[in-house]
Design a protein around this motif. Structure first.
Motif, mmCIF file in Angstrom:
data_model
loop_
_atom_site.group_PDB
_atom_site.id
_atom_site.type_symbol
_atom_site.label_atom_id
_atom_site.label_comp_id
_atom_site.label_asym_id
_atom_site.label_seq_id
_atom_site.Cartn_x
_atom_site.Cartn_y
_atom_site.Cartn_z
ATOM 1 N N MET A 1 -29.653 -54.444 29.608
ATOM 2 C CA MET A 1 -28.705 -54.239 29.805
ATOM 3 C C MET A 1 -27.544 -54.848 30.463
ATOM 4 S SD MET A 1 -29.266 -52.932 34.102
ATOM 5 C CE MET A 1 -28.689 -54.554 34.407
ATOM 6 N N GLN A 2 -26.524 -54.202 30.145
ATOM 7 C CA GLN A 2 -24.799 -55.265 29.809
ATOM 8 C C GLN A 2 -24.865 -55.867 31.484
ATOM 9 O OE1 GLN A 2 -23.736 -55.952 27.574
ATOM 10 N NE2 GLN A 2 -23.474 -54.208 25.983
ATOM 11 N N LYS A 3 -23.614 -56.223 31.364
ATOM 12 C CA LYS A 3 -23.373 -57.108 33.020
ATOM 13 C C LYS A 3 -22.366 -56.299 33.978
ATOM 14 C CE LYS A 3 -21.437 -61.038 34.942
ATOM 15 N NZ LYS A 3 -20.884 -62.619 35.120
ATOM 16 N N PHE A 4 -21.368 -55.318 33.018
ATOM 17 C CA PHE A 4 -20.255 -54.681 33.875
ATOM 18 C C PHE A 4 -20.845 -53.056 33.733
ATOM 19 C CE2 PHE A 4 -18.537 -58.991 33.491
ATOM 20 C CZ PHE A 4 -17.932 -58.808 34.751
ATOM 21 N N ASN A 5 -20.702 -52.434 33.897
ATOM 22 C CA ASN A 5 -20.165 -50.785 33.692
ATOM 23 C C ASN A 5 -18.810 -50.559 34.240
ATOM 24 O OD1 ASN A 5 -22.612 -47.989 34.289
ATOM 25 N ND2 ASN A 5 -20.128 -48.103 33.600
ATOM 26 N N LEU A 6 -18.367 -50.414 33.171
ATOM 27 C CA LEU A 6 -16.492 -49.649 33.737
ATOM 28 C C LEU A 6 -16.877 -48.256 33.145
ATOM 29 C CD1 LEU A 6 -12.932 -50.947 32.711
ATOM 30 C CD2 LEU A 6 -13.859 -48.779 32.784
ATOM 31 N N ILE A 7 -15.825 -47.591 34.858
ATOM 32 C CA ILE A 7 -16.068 -46.515 35.119
ATOM 33 C C ILE A 7 -14.512 -45.829 35.549
ATOM 34 C CG2 ILE A 7 -16.372 -44.288 37.139
ATOM 35 C CD1 ILE A 7 -18.750 -46.520 38.105
ATOM 36 N N VAL A 8 -13.995 -45.016 34.444
ATOM 37 C CA VAL A 8 -12.903 -44.290 34.566
ATOM 38 C C VAL A 8 -12.830 -42.992 34.520
ATOM 39 C CG1 VAL A 8 -12.895 -44.177 31.513
ATOM 40 C CG2 VAL A 8 -10.353 -44.473 32.914
ATOM 41 N N THR A 9 -11.919 -42.763 35.543
ATOM 42 C CA THR A 9 -11.848 -40.773 35.876
ATOM 43 C C THR A 9 -10.982 -40.222 35.281
ATOM 44 O OG1 THR A 9 -12.785 -41.452 38.400
ATOM 45 C CG2 THR A 9 -11.606 -39.328 37.818
ATOM 46 N N CYS A 10 -11.162 -39.443 34.774
ATOM 47 C CA CYS A 10 -10.131 -38.023 33.829
ATOM 48 C C CYS A 10 -10.197 -37.200 34.671
ATOM 49 C CB CYS A 10 -10.557 -38.462 32.569
ATOM 50 S SG CYS A 10 -8.617 -38.258 31.578
ATOM 51 N N LYS A 11 -8.872 -36.386 34.801
ATOM 52 C CA LYS A 11 -8.409 -35.065 34.536
ATOM 53 C C LYS A 11 -7.041 -35.049 34.769
ATOM 54 C CE LYS A 11 -8.722 -31.462 38.051
ATOM 55 N NZ LYS A 11 -9.709 -30.809 38.911
ATOM 56 N N GLY A 12 -6.849 -34.310 33.696
ATOM 57 C CA GLY A 12 -4.998 -34.217 32.695
ATOM 58 C C GLY A 12 -4.634 -35.859 32.224
ATOM 59 N N ARG A 13 -5.530 -36.791 32.297
ATOM 60 C CA ARG A 13 -4.911 -37.338 31.642
ATOM 61 C C ARG A 13 -5.661 -38.708 30.329
ATOM 62 N NH1 ARG A 13 -2.754 -41.504 35.331
ATOM 63 N NH2 ARG A 13 -2.180 -40.510 37.126
ATOM 64 N N LEU A 14 -5.729 -37.132 29.310
ATOM 65 C CA LEU A 14 -6.580 -37.863 28.325
ATOM 66 C C LEU A 14 -5.981 -38.457 27.691
ATOM 67 C CD1 LEU A 14 -8.737 -37.059 26.139
ATOM 68 C CD2 LEU A 14 -7.689 -34.663 25.200
ATOM 69 N N MET A 15 -4.142 -38.216 28.012
ATOM 70 C CA MET A 15 -2.848 -39.166 26.447
ATOM 71 C C MET A 15 -2.859 -40.383 26.787
ATOM 72 S SD MET A 15 -1.989 -37.166 29.592
ATOM 73 C CE MET A 15 -0.895 -37.445 31.086
ATOM 74 N N HIS A 16 -3.210 -40.881 27.930
ATOM 75 C CA HIS A 16 -3.503 -41.493 28.310
ATOM 76 C C HIS A 16 -5.028 -42.443 28.201
ATOM 77 C CE1 HIS A 16 -0.576 -41.138 31.526
ATOM 78 N NE2 HIS A 16 0.211 -41.664 30.905
ATOM 79 N N LEU A 17 -6.496 -41.356 28.012
ATOM 80 C CA LEU A 17 -7.642 -42.299 27.880
ATOM 81 C C LEU A 17 -7.379 -42.564 26.724
ATOM 82 C CD1 LEU A 17 -9.758 -42.673 28.946
ATOM 83 C CD2 LEU A 17 -10.712 -40.565 28.195
ATOM 84 N N LYS A 18 -7.078 -41.821 25.500
ATOM 85 C CA LYS A 18 -6.858 -42.073 23.977
ATOM 86 C C LYS A 18 -6.519 -43.671 23.737
ATOM 87 C CE LYS A 18 -6.783 -37.357 22.400
ATOM 88 N NZ LYS A 18 -6.261 -36.751 21.725
ATOM 89 N N GLN A 19 -5.663 -43.931 24.449
ATOM 90 C CA GLN A 19 -5.075 -45.574 24.477
ATOM 91 C C GLN A 19 -6.176 -46.114 25.041
ATOM 92 O OE1 GLN A 19 -0.610 -45.429 24.582
ATOM 93 N NE2 GLN A 19 -1.185 -43.120 25.912
ATOM 94 N N THR A 20 -6.301 -45.957 26.440
ATOM 95 C CA THR A 20 -7.078 -47.173 27.275
ATOM 96 C C THR A 20 -8.711 -47.076 26.638
ATOM 97 O OG1 THR A 20 -7.592 -45.512 29.160
ATOM 98 C CG2 THR A 20 -5.738 -46.836 28.816
ATOM 99 N N LEU A 21 -9.118 -45.467 26.607
ATOM 100 C CA LEU A 21 -10.747 -46.148 26.341
ATOM 101 C C LEU A 21 -11.172 -47.156 24.767
ATOM 102 C CD1 LEU A 21 -13.515 -45.417 26.815
ATOM 103 C CD2 LEU A 21 -13.827 -42.991 25.853
ATOM 104 N N PRO A 22 -10.423 -47.284 23.577
ATOM 105 C CA PRO A 22 -11.236 -48.060 22.825
ATOM 106 C C PRO A 22 -10.887 -49.995 23.448
ATOM 107 C CG PRO A 22 -9.453 -46.450 21.941
ATOM 108 C CD PRO A 22 -8.915 -46.836 23.484
ATOM 109 N N LEU A 23 -9.850 -49.564 24.178
ATOM 110 C CA LEU A 23 -9.878 -51.181 24.507
ATOM 111 C C LEU A 23 -11.028 -51.277 25.904
ATOM 112 C CD1 LEU A 23 -6.011 -51.363 25.382
ATOM 113 C CD2 LEU A 23 -7.435 -52.093 23.282
ATOM 114 N N PHE A 24 -11.361 -50.178 26.632
ATOM 115 C CA PHE A 24 -12.379 -50.599 27.411
ATOM 116 C C PHE A 24 -13.900 -50.811 26.530
ATOM 117 C CE2 PHE A 24 -10.218 -46.861 30.792
ATOM 118 C CZ PHE A 24 -9.409 -47.512 30.977
ATOM 119 N N CYS A 25 -14.046 -50.052 26.161
ATOM 120 C CA CYS A 25 -15.942 -50.364 24.844
ATOM 121 C C CYS A 25 -15.267 -51.610 23.916
ATOM 122 C CB CYS A 25 -15.006 -48.471 23.877
ATOM 123 S SG CYS A 25 -15.724 -47.837 24.576
#
Length: 294
Positions: free
Chosen positions: A1-25
């Motif tokens: 099990m990982q130490k952290f669980n990063l939680i991100v919420t998205c509604k109408g922000r897919l254009m941002h999530l496409k930039q940030t999710l690779p960094l979160f992962c």
């Protein structure tokens, strides 16, 4: 099990999530959960197609947007020791984890020392999962823009958690206008939304600290929130706001039967008044049609 669980919420922000999710992962020791809050862009489908290792939590019973509720729902499904909350528009360099690990303990929570760089990163935080659950998570009545983060931090601090600040060097907010922030809110005035949230937060905080409880009951907070909305509506519509607006509420106090006064009915009363420091400037800010759009 990982130490952290990063939680991100998205509604109408897919254009941002496409930039940030690779960094979160790419953050070491971190699993990622995306809360798809009825996203019109179907961000959950995109995540599952491109990042199969990311957990998707779908919330599709609310046409509006409630960040506090989304984060609470996702947090209940997390198993990591620490919850890492970040918005979809926050770019995070993996180097951030070194600084986080250096200050984080089971008795601390971590926030970013924004120091004049704006409020966009203020909601980014890392909280021990057990402490988050103990104080009741985010207050879901703070469902419009702002204050849900500072309100949580106040409760964590009162519960004995210490705030461990880190520098903003590894964090960057993707720039966007306020119209995007309020897309799914019933009112478009961020001034008014924040005023309601600020009054509600302060009133609850005084009550909660006086009663020495981690959080007030939902029905009591609902009463306070309705009063805060009414108060701000009255104040911002007043032809003469010099006298401000006032609310006073009563809450029962329960004392153990084996303590002095345990055989009595107790009631706590609190009255709070909000007045503008500069009534003329307040009228222009909230009532001048050239400056304010309801």
């Amino acid at each position: 099990m990982q130490k952290f669980n990063l939680i991100v919420t998205c509604k109408g922000r897919l254009m941002h999530l496409k930039q940030t999710l690779p960094l979160f992962c790419a953050l070491p020791g971190t699993e990622v959960t995306v809360a798809d809050y009825g996203c019109p862009d179907r961000c959950g489908d995109w995540v599952e197609a491109h990042f199969p290792g990311v957990k998707v939590v779908r919330i599709d019973d609310d046409p509006g947007f409630n960040l506090s509720r989304a984060r609470n729902i996702a947090a209940r499904e997390a198993a990591a020791d620490y919850l890492f909350f970040a918005d979809a528009d926050i770019l995070i360099d993996p180097a951030a984890m070194d600084e986080i690990n250096a200050v984080l303990t089971p008795e601390t929570y971590v926030t970013i020392d924004v120091d004049g760089r704006g409020d966009g990163m203020r909601g980014t935080c890392i909280v021990p999962r057990q402490k988050f659950a103990a104080v009741g998570g985010y207050d879901e009545l703070l469902k419009h823009y702002g204050m849900e983060d500072t309100e949580l931090y106040a409760r964590l601090t009162d519960f004995g958690c210490k705030d461990a600040f880190i520098t903003p060097a590894a964090f960057t907010e993707i720039a966007h206008d306020d119209a995007l922030r309020t897309t799914f809110f019933p009112a478009k005035s961020m001034r008014k939304l924040r005023l309601v949230a600020q009054f509600y937060q302060e009133y609850v905080k005084v009550f909660r600290r006086s009663l020495k409880v981690p959080q007030l009951a939902l029905e009591d907070r609902e009463q306070i929130h309705a009063a805060a909305v009414s108060l701000v509506d009255q104040l911002t519509a007043a032809a003469d706001p010099r006298n401000g607006a006032r609310i006073g509420l009563k809450l029962p106090v329960t004392r153990p039967e084996d303590k002095v006064g345990g055989d009595m009915d107790w009631q706590f009363e609190l009255t709070m008044t909000m007045k503008p420091k500069d009534p003329l400037a307040f009228r222009q800010k909230y009532q001048n049609p050239l400056l304010y759009r309801k």
